[in-house]
Design a protein around this motif. Structure first.
Motif, PDB file in Angstrom:
ATOM      1  N   PRO A   1       0.800  -1.228   0.000  1.00  0.00           N
ATOM      2  CA  PRO A   1       0.000   0.000   0.000  1.00  0.00           C
ATOM      3  C   PRO A   1       0.834   1.281   0.000  1.00  0.00           C
ATOM      4  CG  PRO A   1      -0.132  -1.113   2.130  1.00  0.00           C
ATOM      5  CD  PRO A   1       0.540  -2.059   1.188  1.00  0.00           C
ATOM      6  N   SER A   2       2.084   1.229   0.450  1.00  0.00           N
ATOM      7  CA  SER A   2       2.898   2.448   0.503  1.00  0.00           C
ATOM      8  C   SER A   2       3.470   2.828  -0.864  1.00  0.00           C
ATOM      9  CB  SER A   2       4.041   2.275   1.496  1.00  0.00           C
ATOM     10  OG  SER A   2       4.867   1.190   1.124  1.00  0.00           O
TER      11      SER A   2
ATOM     12  N   ASP B   1       2.623   3.406   8.614  1.00  0.00           N
ATOM     13  CA  ASP B   1       2.198   2.200   7.899  1.00  0.00           C
ATOM     14  C   ASP B   1       1.819   1.135   8.914  1.00  0.00           C
ATOM     15  OD1 ASP B   1       2.909   3.369   5.454  1.00  0.00           O
ATOM     16  OD2 ASP B   1       4.978   2.668   5.638  1.00  0.00           O
ATOM     17  N   THR B   2       0.812   0.347   8.592  1.00  0.00           N
ATOM     18  CA  THR B   2       0.448  -0.800   9.421  1.00  0.00           C
ATOM     19  C   THR B   2       0.302  -2.033   8.532  1.00  0.00           C
ATOM     20  OG1 THR B   2      -1.929  -0.341   9.212  1.00  0.00           O
ATOM     21  CG2 THR B   2      -0.766   0.628  11.096  1.00  0.00           C
ATOM     22  N   ASN B   3       0.677  -3.191   9.058  1.00  0.00           N
ATOM     23  CA  ASN B   3       0.551  -4.451   8.330  1.00  0.00           C
ATOM     24  C   ASN B   3       0.165  -5.555   9.307  1.00  0.00           C
ATOM     25  OD1 ASN B   3       1.727  -4.034   5.426  1.00  0.00           O
ATOM     26  ND2 ASN B   3       3.149  -2.971   6.791  1.00  0.00           N
ATOM     27  N   LEU B   4      -0.606  -6.501   8.812  1.00  0.00           N
ATOM     28  CA  LEU B   4      -0.927  -7.665   9.641  1.00  0.00           C
ATOM     29  C   LEU B   4      -1.127  -8.888   8.760  1.00  0.00           C
ATOM     30  CD1 LEU B   4      -4.207  -8.608   9.617  1.00  0.00           C
ATOM     31  CD2 LEU B   4      -4.437  -6.395  10.711  1.00  0.00           C
ATOM     32  N   THR B   5      -0.815 -10.041   9.341  1.00  0.00           N
ATOM     33  CA  THR B   5      -1.070 -11.329   8.710  1.00  0.00           C
ATOM     34  C   THR B   5      -1.575 -12.274   9.790  1.00  0.00           C
ATOM     35  OG1 THR B   5       0.736 -10.993   7.132  1.00  0.00           O
ATOM     36  CG2 THR B   5      -0.094 -13.227   7.374  1.00  0.00           C
TER      37      THR B   5
ATOM     38  N   GLY C   1      -2.791  -4.191   4.825  1.00  0.00           N
ATOM     39  CA  GLY C   1      -1.973  -3.069   5.271  1.00  0.00           C
ATOM     40  C   GLY C   1      -2.659  -1.752   4.977  1.00  0.00           C
ATOM     41  N   TYR C   2      -2.222  -0.720   5.692  1.00  0.00           N
ATOM     42  CA  TYR C   2      -2.741   0.635   5.493  1.00  0.00           C
ATOM     43  C   TYR C   2      -1.560   1.597   5.553  1.00  0.00           C
ATOM     44  CZ  TYR C   2      -4.740   5.193   6.603  1.00  0.00           C
ATOM     45  OH  TYR C   2      -5.044   6.528   6.607  1.00  0.00           O
ATOM     46  N   SER C   3      -1.557   2.564   4.651  1.00  0.00           N
ATOM     47  CA  SER C   3      -0.483   3.556   4.610  1.00  0.00           C
ATOM     48  C   SER C   3      -1.076   4.956   4.574  1.00  0.00           C
ATOM     49  CB  SER C   3       0.397   3.325   3.374  1.00  0.00           C
ATOM     50  OG  SER C   3       1.417   4.298   3.297  1.00  0.00           O
ATOM     51  N   PHE C   4      -0.564   5.811   5.447  1.00  0.00           N
ATOM     52  CA  PHE C   4      -0.952   7.223   5.466  1.00  0.00           C
ATOM     53  C   PHE C   4       0.313   8.049   5.237  1.00  0.00           C
ATOM     54  CE2 PHE C   4      -1.047  11.212   7.872  1.00  0.00           C
ATOM     55  CZ  PHE C   4      -2.145  11.845   7.273  1.00  0.00           C
ATOM     56  N   ALA C   5       0.257   8.948   4.243  1.00  0.00           N
ATOM     57  CA  ALA C   5       1.417   9.786   3.932  1.00  0.00           C
ATOM     58  C   ALA C   5       0.960  11.226   3.732  1.00  0.00           C
ATOM     59  CB  ALA C   5       2.122   9.274   2.676  1.00  0.00           C
ATOM     60  N   TYR C   6       1.421  12.102   4.607  1.00  0.00           N
ATOM     61  CA  TYR C   6       1.141  13.533   4.478  1.00  0.00           C
ATOM     62  C   TYR C   6       2.385  14.159   3.860  1.00  0.00           C
ATOM     63  CZ  TYR C   6      -0.506  18.209   5.736  1.00  0.00           C
ATOM     64  OH  TYR C   6      -0.938  19.522   5.702  1.00  0.00           O
ATOM     65  N   ALA C   7       2.373  14.279   2.532  1.00  0.00           N
ATOM     66  CA  ALA C   7       3.557  14.685   1.772  1.00  0.00           C
ATOM     67  C   ALA C   7       3.380  16.104   1.252  1.00  0.00           C
ATOM     68  CB  ALA C   7       3.780  13.722   0.607  1.00  0.00           C
ATOM     69  N   ARG C   8       4.211  17.021   1.760  1.00  0.00           N
ATOM     70  CA  ARG C   8       4.113  18.428   1.383  1.00  0.00           C
ATOM     71  C   ARG C   8       5.462  18.921   0.870  1.00  0.00           C
ATOM     72  NH1 ARG C   8      -0.796  20.890   1.370  1.00  0.00           N
ATOM     73  NH2 ARG C   8      -0.146  22.709   2.576  1.00  0.00           N
TER      74      ARG C   8
ATOM     75  N   THR D   1      -3.971   4.830   1.553  1.00  0.00           N
ATOM     76  CA  THR D   1      -3.928   3.628   0.716  1.00  0.00           C
ATOM     77  C   THR D   1      -4.059   2.400   1.597  1.00  0.00           C
ATOM     78  OG1 THR D   1      -2.298   4.782  -0.663  1.00  0.00           O
ATOM     79  CG2 THR D   1      -2.705   2.494  -1.166  1.00  0.00           C
ATOM     80  N   GLY D   2      -4.826   1.421   1.121  1.00  0.00           N
ATOM     81  CA  GLY D   2      -4.978   0.179   1.869  1.00  0.00           C
ATOM     82  C   GLY D   2      -4.995  -1.024   0.944  1.00  0.00           C
ATOM     83  N   SER D   3      -4.574  -2.164   1.462  1.00  0.00           N
ATOM     84  CA  SER D   3      -4.618  -3.410   0.684  1.00  0.00           C
ATOM     85  C   SER D   3      -5.090  -4.544   1.581  1.00  0.00           C
ATOM     86  CB  SER D   3      -3.239  -3.740   0.108  1.00  0.00           C
ATOM     87  OG  SER D   3      -2.312  -4.024   1.137  1.00  0.00           O
TER      88      SER D   3
END
Length: 743
Positions: free
Chosen positions: A150-151, A600-604, A616-623, A641-643
């Motif tokens: 997701p990243s 970022d977070t991931n699990l299985t 997984g989930y990704s958060f990006a605050y890009a400036r 973004t998530g998967s």
């Protein structure tokens, strides 16, 4: 006296014979629950190069082993590894491996430059195995990264796929194949079609600055593609994938392995008929141009390995790639063609299992150009024109030395020479880089370890740079806690240094006064690991200074002297007629800075009865901050973004069924053009894949596959020229067939 001499000789002879004595270890590896043989398990003596893979009966034999005590390690995908002490001749070893749904002993090398089990790596690394990729029905690198990471994200245009990682663009992401840089780009987009997924063993993703170990370009992260080297005497595979719109992929591998020699050959053919999202352009006119170009591409790779002794291994490798687009004549004057070839040699000498010297020399060459569809100036139909030639030479000497159980050192020297030839842009230049790097792995306590290191670089034009790194890992029961800091740098590219181009009434100029871009990266990672569940969360911040960008100035806004100097220089290079109507002057400068914050977070999780769930989930605050002091969202960045991946597998005797559902959901992709918002909308893609494995005897496997890509038929059907969120043509069905023979 004679008796004493004779006794001494006899005793000496016994000692010599004893030192030369050789023993054999052999036996069988079975499933601990079912008692069935485990085929393809890796059986190896630790701290040696002696090992083999089990045959179809689960049998193995390690011959010509010097007499002594060893630790034998048996491992296989989907099983927990097992170690046992062995000595003397053992010919009836029975090794029982326990089935495990989550591979906790995956070995990684990215992040530290040395081998670590994934759960013990001081630097957090995410891994996608070939098995995961195969279960998802994925045949190309871009789809693997899109659906399973997701990243990472891609925005696609006619010139190639534009990669983003955690808010930063592709020029800040270093892509490696077996630790060697992948070079060659189209419009500054790395040509990802060169990556042959049929030979991939795993893909390791390291996020954040890694310049201390890997040098330039590793500011956003590193993607290291590790290729497979089977241990069987002979392994031959054929992998075919067919989908709508003429999407066809055929991969073939042929590998031969003996005790001293290995040959690994792979070939992939990929092609597509292309498609359009919308027959209208942004002005409402009918267009013949297509959003996804038809193309055909071929990749051939060959690697030889020779091991004259247990301690010394030599290798040589090479590859060839070509790609040609097939654009409609009505909309274009020429097709795009790409070619590359690469060569490499290397040697590795083992002092022990954990100490060695590794030397590699590699050369990567990439050419891009046109093949004309219509007459254009001096070019006739079918004529070819080379637009850009790129050459990359690298020599790397690395030593890894374990001083004790608590200390391991990595030291290295690297020399790089990059060359660029662009006749139309008056560029024929090369630039060199020299570097020395050191790293120390320290085990402070039983559950506490640290890594410290740094790289000193001298770049021909940008001068000297130093990038440090430090990582700390603490194990607390099932938890791993990691903290990292790393400096990053990116040397200016040859285009940015030496570019001189005339296009569309604009002169674009590089500058040798550019400084290297630098970053400061920090992260905190918490990971929970168990045999049935793993989860991790990483928070990070990445600040980049002296970012290189272009600044455009109207000639009419310049003084008469400045304007005349630019016109005189352009006239000398291109001629007075070519620059008629010149209006703009664009130059590269260290103008911008960026700040990216995110997590970022991931699990299985193994749910039982063959069910596995991951995501997984990704958060990006890009400036980014431009030269005027304005902060805006970085172009092509995505906030959320998530998967998700759900898998079920079950076996009935010689038949195994695997069903896989994978999905990706993302928010809008930010994009500003001349101050106007041209952002791409958010979307979701979901794929359903099935694989059917038939074990046809001792050495042959047949594995057909069927699936649906884009189940809910998403399609960005905005007019041609839009910043598309995705180039998917909508719902498609596919069929695949894997044939595998091994002896």
């Amino acid at each position: 006296m004679k008796k004493r001499c004779l006794l001494t000789i006899l005793l000496g002879g016994c000692v010599v014979m004893s030192s030369l004595a050789q023993i054999t270890f052999s036996g069988k590896v079975i499933n601990a629950e079912t008692g069935l043989p485990v085929r393809g398990a890796n059986v190896r003596l630790e701290q040696t190069t002696i090992g083999c893979a089990t045959n179809s009966k689960g049998e193995f034999k390690l011959k010509n082993v010097k007499d002594g005590e060893y630790t034998l390690r048996a491992s296989c995908l989907d099983y927990s590894p097992l170690r046992l002490k062995v000595s003397k001749d053992k010919t009836n070893l029975l090794i029982k491996l326990q089935k495990t749904p989550i591979n906790l002993d995956q070995v990684v090398v990215t992040g530290t430059g040395t081998h670590h089990r994934l759960k013990d790596s001081p630097v957090p690394v995410e891994v996608m195995s070939s098995e995961e990729i195969k279960k998802a029905g994925i045949t190309d690198f871009q789809t693997a990264m899109t659906m399973l990471q997701p990243s990472l994200s891609f925005s696609t245009n006619a010139m190639g796929s534009y990669l983003m990682m955690n808010g930063l663009s592709n020029k800040y992401v270093l892509i490696l194949i077996n630790g060697k840089k992948l070079t060659g780009d189209t419009a500054n987009n790395i040509d990802l079609s060169r990556i042959d997924m049929n030979s991939v063993k795993r893909i390791e993703v390291l996020k954040g600055a890694a310049s201390a170990l890997y040098g330039s370009d590793a500011i956003a992260g590193v993607i290291n593609i590790i290729t497979d080297q089977p241990k069987n005497l002979l392994t031959v595979t054929s992998n075919t994938h067919l989908e709508k719109y003429g999407q066809f992929t055929q991969g073939v591998t042929a590998d031969v392995t003996t005790n001293k020699f290995g040959s690994y050959t792979s070939y992939r053919r990929q092609q597509s008929n292309g498609w359009r999202q919308n027959p209208l352009d942004e002005d409402g006119n009918v267009t013949d141009k297509v959003s996804s170009l038809a193309f055909d591409a071929n990749v051939i790779n060959q690697k030889f390995i020779f091991k004259p002794t247990d301690k010394l291994s030599l290798h040589t490798e090479g590859g060839f790639y070509d790609r040609l687009t097939d654009r409609p004549i009505a909309g274009y004057n020429y097709n795009l063609k790409y070619q590359s070839y690469n060569l490499g040699v290397g040697a590795k000498y083992l002092f022990s299992h954990s100490s060695y010297i590794d030397f590699n020399v590699s050369n990567d060459n990439y050419h891009s150009g046109y093949k004309y569809l219509t007459e254009s100036g001096k070019y006739q139909i079918g004529d070819k024109k080379t637009v850009k030639k790129q050459h990359y030479y690298n020599a790397n000497l690395k030593g890894v030395f374990r001083h004790s159980k608590a200390f391991k050192s990595v030291v290295g020297l690297e020399y790089i020479n990059e060359q660029l030839n662009r006749e139309s842009a008056s560029v024929d230049k090369h630039v060199y880089t020299g570097a020395v790097y050191v790293q120390e792995e320290i085990k402070l306590l039983q559950d506490l370890q640290a890594i410290v290191g740094g790289r000193y670089v001298h770049h021909q034009e940008a001068g000297n740079s130093f990038t440090p790194k430090a990582s700390l890992m603490y194990k607390l029961g099932n938890f791993n806690i990691r903290a990292s800091y790393a400096g990053g740098f990116r040397a200016p590219g040859l285009d940015e240094l030496y570019y001189y181009m005339h296009s569309r009434k604009t002169i674009t100029v590089g500058s040798t006064d550019l400084k290297a871009e630098k970053s400061q990266y920090g992260s905190l990672n918490v990971e929970y690991v168990s045999s049935r569940f793993t989860a991790s969360a990483t928070a990070y911040i990445n600040q980049v200074d002296d970012m290189i960008n272009s600044r455009t100035t109207l000639l009419s806004a310049m003084s008469a002297e400045e304007r005349q100097a630019i016109i005189d220089q352009a006239t000398a290079v291109f001629g007075a007629q070519e620059i008629t109507g010149l209006k703009k002057y664009k130059e590269y400068r260290n103008l911008d800075k960026a700040l990216v914050k995110g997590f970022d977070t991931n699990l299985t999780a193994y749910l039982g009865y063959g069910f596995t769930l991951g995501g997984g989930y990704s958060f990006a605050y890009a400036r980014g901050k431009d030269q005027d002091g304005n902060w805006t969202n970085i172009n092509r960045s995505i906030r959320h973004t998530g998967s998700v991946t759900a898998n079920w597998v079950h076996a009935w005797n010689s038949y195994k069924l695997n069903i896989n559902l994978n999905g990706r959901v993302q928010s809008k992709r930010y994009y500003l053009v001349s101050g106007a918002d041209d952002s791409a909308p958010g979307f979701g893609l979901w794929n359903l894949n099935t694989r059917h494995t038939f074990d046809c005897g001792k050495s042959f496997i047949v594995e057909p596959g069927f699936g649906v890509n884009n189940i809910f038929d998403y399609k960005d059907s905005r007019p041609y020229g839009s910043n598309y969120s995705s180039l998917t043509p909508g719902r498609t069905l596919y069929v695949s067939l894997l044939l595998k023979f091994r002896q």
